[in-house]
Structures are given as structure tokens and as C-alpha cells.
Design a protein around this motif. Structure first.
Motif, PDB file in Angstrom:
ATOM      1  N   ASP A 151      15.069  17.090  -2.715  1.00  0.00           N
ATOM      2  CA  ASP A 151      15.849  16.215  -1.834  1.00  0.00           C
ATOM      3  C   ASP A 151      17.022  15.561  -2.561  1.00  0.00           C
ATOM      4  N   ASN A 152      16.901  15.411  -3.875  1.00  0.00           N
ATOM      5  CA  ASN A 152      17.966  14.767  -4.650  1.00  0.00           C
ATOM      6  C   ASN A 152      19.218  15.635  -4.761  1.00  0.00           C
TER       7      ASN A 152
ATOM      8  N   PHE B 278      21.834  18.158  -0.806  1.00  0.00           N
ATOM      9  CA  PHE B 278      23.130  17.972  -0.156  1.00  0.00           C
ATOM     10  C   PHE B 278      24.176  18.996  -0.602  1.00  0.00           C
ATOM     11  N   ILE B 279      23.941  19.668  -1.748  1.00  0.00           N
ATOM     12  CA  ILE B 279      24.950  20.612  -2.247  1.00  0.00           C
ATOM     13  C   ILE B 279      24.801  22.003  -1.619  1.00  0.00           C
TER      14      ILE B 279
ATOM     15  N   TYR C 200      27.811  23.415   0.232  1.00  0.00           N
ATOM     16  CA  TYR C 200      28.910  23.696  -0.692  1.00  0.00           C
ATOM     17  C   TYR C 200      28.672  25.007  -1.440  1.00  0.00           C
TER      18      TYR C 200
ATOM     19  N   LYS D 154      30.303  22.071  12.623  1.00  0.00           N
ATOM     20  CA  LYS D 154      29.607  22.201  11.345  1.00  0.00           C
ATOM     21  C   LYS D 154      29.493  23.650  10.876  1.00  0.00           C
TER      22      LYS D 154
ATOM     23  N   ARG E 291      13.070  22.939  -0.230  1.00  0.00           N
ATOM     24  CA  ARG E 291      13.113  22.187   1.031  1.00  0.00           C
ATOM     25  C   ARG E 291      12.085  22.721   2.019  1.00  0.00           C
TER      26      ARG E 291
ATOM     27  N   TRP F 184      18.964  26.517   6.687  1.00  0.00           N
ATOM     28  CA  TRP F 184      19.744  25.324   7.017  1.00  0.00           C
ATOM     29  C   TRP F 184      19.966  25.228   8.523  1.00  0.00           C
TER      30      TRP F 184
ATOM     31  N   THR G   9      18.302  22.447  11.064  1.00  0.00           N
ATOM     32  CA  THR G   9      19.290  21.554  11.675  1.00  0.00           C
ATOM     33  C   THR G   9      19.359  21.679  13.185  1.00  0.00           C
TER      34      THR G   9
END
Length: 305
Positions: free
Chosen positions: A30-31, A34-35, A38, A157, A204, A265, A269
Motif C-alpha cells: 500500500d505504501n 500509487f505508482i 505511472y 482516468k 495488492r 487496476w 476500481t
């Protein structure tokens, strides 16, 4: 043994190592999760820099693979819908998601046509970029919002994430040709970025699965089993289509090797989160096949050295 030889020997094991790492260190994912978008962007940019406009030709192979990707995914969705929406969505995303950004790299390593598969990768990703917002909204978003608003949010998105790398690649080719050539000549970077992406998405997915109640285990097992069947079927069908079009390796990898990073993802989502188990399991299935292919090819080549 030089560095190049070491990398060649390690490549077949990179993907299993990445998956194992994601399983073992899922509590820390989780840390850095977010990448992931990208990394998807960078992988697509590297792939798109590989294809020159004059090489961008839609062939019979592209039409055949795209037909299976779109029509096949929808057919499976409606066929499995009576057995549960989560089952249908999970199987659907395993077929609908685009070709993996690292597929041209693996194709080249196996002896297939890189330009031909890179071209299909662009077509495959563009198709998903434009159809995903419509299909996800029609399937019913997990958030209770209007159809038009859901369509706008998903499109905002998904479309930039997939289309923008192509636009950037074309601009770079025109304005900074030297940088464009440098990126195009380092396609192997996609493979290593993909390994990092796998580490994240597997972590994840494992965290999500472990947080689910025990009564969801049978459904998750069905999703994992169906993803395995779909994976093998896509490699087989892609090889058959590719053989008819003169490149069975490009056909197999184009249809069978999926962008599971993007698939997981999108499932987490926009679809029911439990459906992400299917593309997460697909990671293991497709990379088992890829690792076996690379292993046997490396073994055959070593006999001729």
C-alpha cells in the motif's frame, strides 16, 4: 560469466520472483501502490516508441486477435452472468484487457515479429481505452452515479493513461528524435518495469483476497480456475490465428499475454473488487507459460553454443 549472460539466465525467473515478492511483502504494498498507473504509462511509452509510423499496419492478424479480444470477452460475460456477476466480470476482464506492454519484448525473445506485435499492442490498448468506459458503465459501476457521469469519470482516468503515451511518443519522434531512438532501443526496460508492476499488483491482490471472509473462498477459487482456462485458451487460439497469418509466436503472445497490471487496476476500481482475483490469478498462469517458453528456448539455444 559477464553481466549480459547473467541477465539472460535470470530473465526466465524474474517474473516468478516478482510474484513471490508480492505475496511475501503484500503488507507493505500500500505504501507504493500509487505508482502503478505511472509504471503502466512508462511501459506503454517505451512500447509505442518501438513502432515507427511506416510499420503501423493493421493486418489480418490484428483483426483476428482484436475480434477475439472484444467479441470473445463479451460472449463470455453474458454466458457466465447467470452464474454470478463477479464470475462474469472476472472472466470478462481476463479477455478484454489489452496486450501486455512487455509482450513485444517476450515475443522478440521467443523469435516472433516485434513490430507486428507492437502494432497490435497499440490497437489493442486504444480499443480498450475507448470501449472500457462504455462497457464498465453499462455493466453497472460499484458507485451509484448517473450513466453519463460514470462514463465521464472512467474515461477521464482510462483514456489518458493509455492514449497519452502514444501521443507523447509521436511528439518525441518529431521534436526529440535522439531521445526517441534511445528509448526505442531499450525495449528490455519494459520487462523489468513490468516485473516491478507485478510485484505491486500481486501484493495488492493478495492483500485484498486475505481480507475477504472465508465464505468467499469458493468463488475466488472458481475465478482462479476460469482465468487459467481462459489463459490457456487464449494462447492456443492466438497461436492458431498467428499460424494462419505467418507468425504463431506473435499471435500467441498478442492474445495470451495480457496487461494484468491494468486489468487488476480496472477490476479493483470499476468492477466488483472480488473480480480482480481472476486477473490476479491470470498473472500466475500467463507467467508460468512465459517462463516455461523462455526456459525451453534458452535451453535449446544453449545446446547449439
Amino acid at each position: 560469466m559477464n553481466a549480459a549472460s547473467i541477465r539472460q539466465r535470470l530473465k526466465p525467473w524474474m517474473l516468478p520472483i516478482a510474484m513471490l515478492g508480492g505475496i511475501l511483502f503484500h503488507n507493505f504494498i500500500d505504501n507504493i501502490a500509487f505508482i502503478a498507473p505511472y509504471l503502466i504509462f512508462v511501459m506503454l511509452l517505451i512500447t509505442f516508441c518501438r513502432v515507427k509510423p511506416k510499420e503501423f499496419r493493421v493486418t489480418t492478424l490484428s483483426y483476428g486477435l482484436l475480434t477475439v479480444q472484444v467479441a470473445g470477452s463479451l460472449a463470455l460475460y453474458f454466458l457466465l452472468l447467470p452464474f454470478g456477476k463477479e464470475i462474469a466480470e472476472g472472466t470478462f476482464i481476463c479477455v478484454f484487457c489489452p496486450t501486455a506492454t512487455a509482450a513485444p519484448v517476450i515475443t522478440g525473445m521467443l523469435g516472433g515479429s516485434v513490430p507486428r506485435l507492437a502494432t497490435f499492442s497499440i490497437i489493442s490498448n486504444i480499443t480498450v481505452a475507448f470501449l472500457a468506459p462504455i462497457l464498465f458503465t453499462m455493466m453497472g459501476s460499484e458507485t451509484q452515479i448517473l450513466f453519463t457521469e460514470s462514463l465521464r469519470i472512467i474515461a477521464m482516468k482510462v483514456v489518458p493513461l493509455i492514449i497519452l503515451p502514444l501521443v507523447v511518443a509521436l511528439i518525441m519522434m518529431r521534436l526529440t528524435p535522439k531521445l526517441h531512438r534511445t528509448i526505442a532501443s531499450h525495449q528490455s526496460l519494459s520487462f523489468y518495469i513490468w516485473a516491478v508492476s507485478l510485484f505491486i499488483v500481486v501484493g495488492r491482490a493478495v492483500s485484498f483476497v486475505m481480507s475477504e471472509p472465508a465464505e468467499m473462498i469458493p468463488e475466488m477459487l472458481w475465478l482462479a480456475l476460469l482465468s487459467g482456462i481462459v489463459c490457456c485458451a487464449q494462447f492456443y487460439i492466438g497461436r492458431r490465428i498467428g499460424r494462419r497469418c505467418g507468425d504463431k509466436i506473435a499471435g500467441a503472445q498478442g492474445l495470451g499475454q495480457k496487461n494484468t497490471v491494468l486489468a487488476i487496476w480496472m477490476a479493483l476500481t470499476y468492477l466488483h473488487p472480488i473480480s480482480s482475483v481472476a486477473p490476479a490469478a491470470y498473472v500466475a498462469w500467463q507467467n508460468t507459460i512465459n517462463s516455461a517458453q523462455l526456459y525451453y528456448k534458452t535451453k535449446r539455444e544453449s545446446k547449439h553454443i
